[in-house]
Design an enzyme around this catalytic site. Sequence first.
Site, PDB file in Angstrom:
ATOM      1  N   GLU A   1     -48.177  16.970 -27.888  1.00 25.79           N
ATOM      2  CA  GLU A   1     -48.769  16.054 -26.921  1.00 25.79           C
ATOM      3  C   GLU A   1     -50.252  16.373 -26.770  1.00 25.79           C
ATOM      4  OE1 GLU A   1     -46.871  15.548 -23.144  1.00 25.79           O
ATOM      5  OE2 GLU A   1     -44.904  15.197 -24.056  1.00 25.79           O
TER       6      GLU A   1
ATOM      7  N   HIS B   1     -52.196  11.672 -21.408  1.00 31.60           N
ATOM      8  CA  HIS B   1     -51.439  12.494 -22.340  1.00 31.60           C
ATOM      9  C   HIS B   1     -50.647  11.580 -23.265  1.00 31.60           C
ATOM     10  CE1 HIS B   1     -48.246  11.899 -19.320  1.00 31.60           C
ATOM     11  NE2 HIS B   1     -47.377  12.199 -20.279  1.00 31.60           N
TER      12      HIS B   1
ATOM     13  N   ASP C   1     -43.125  14.307 -16.066  1.00 29.66           N
ATOM     14  CA  ASP C   1     -44.451  13.749 -15.748  1.00 29.66           C
ATOM     15  C   ASP C   1     -44.545  13.429 -14.253  1.00 29.66           C
ATOM     16  OD1 ASP C   1     -45.211  13.838 -18.437  1.00 29.66           O
ATOM     17  OD2 ASP C   1     -44.711  11.731 -18.797  1.00 29.66           O
TER      18      ASP C   1
END
Length: 182
Positions: free
Chosen positions: A25, A80, A93
Amino acid sequence: MMIFTISYPVARQIADHAAKQHPCEACGLLAGTRDRIAAAHPLRNVADMPQTRFQIDPREQLQSLKAIDAAQLDWIGTYHSHPRSAPIPSQSDIRECADSGLLQLIVSLESRRPQLKLWRVDRDFVVPIELVYETEDPPASEPALSPTQQAAILIVAVAAVLILLLISFTLLPPAPEIRPGR
């Protein structure tokens, strides 16, 4: 629904950063104003499992925040990537969102073309935000075409006119014969 704008070059910078970090990521900060993402600051992902999580390097974050302040912009969010899933905030998240006032831009690389989606995560609520791409015109001081390109277009245009005239003259019927008077 809230609307934010982002310039195409900034969106491209974010998508390129995500592609370069694949299969990990990518992450970074977003800078701008209250309704415009004006800059992206790519940062290093220091998570233990960077293929499935992101964690921004605190030192780099501090340096980026200083640069954002020096550019007279505001820190408006983070970005991200999701290398193998849709650009929708995951449970981690949502759980790890530090500040509900910040935006989250997620770049999905699950298809050939990167997909960017913008969100505001407010504790347990996830609100989508419309992202509008700006196109930037070239500066007025620079011509849209180089001098070589402009010359090539002029030469082709003149050649096309000459060819059309040549074809027109060859298609005309012959001139009538005029015989001297009797």
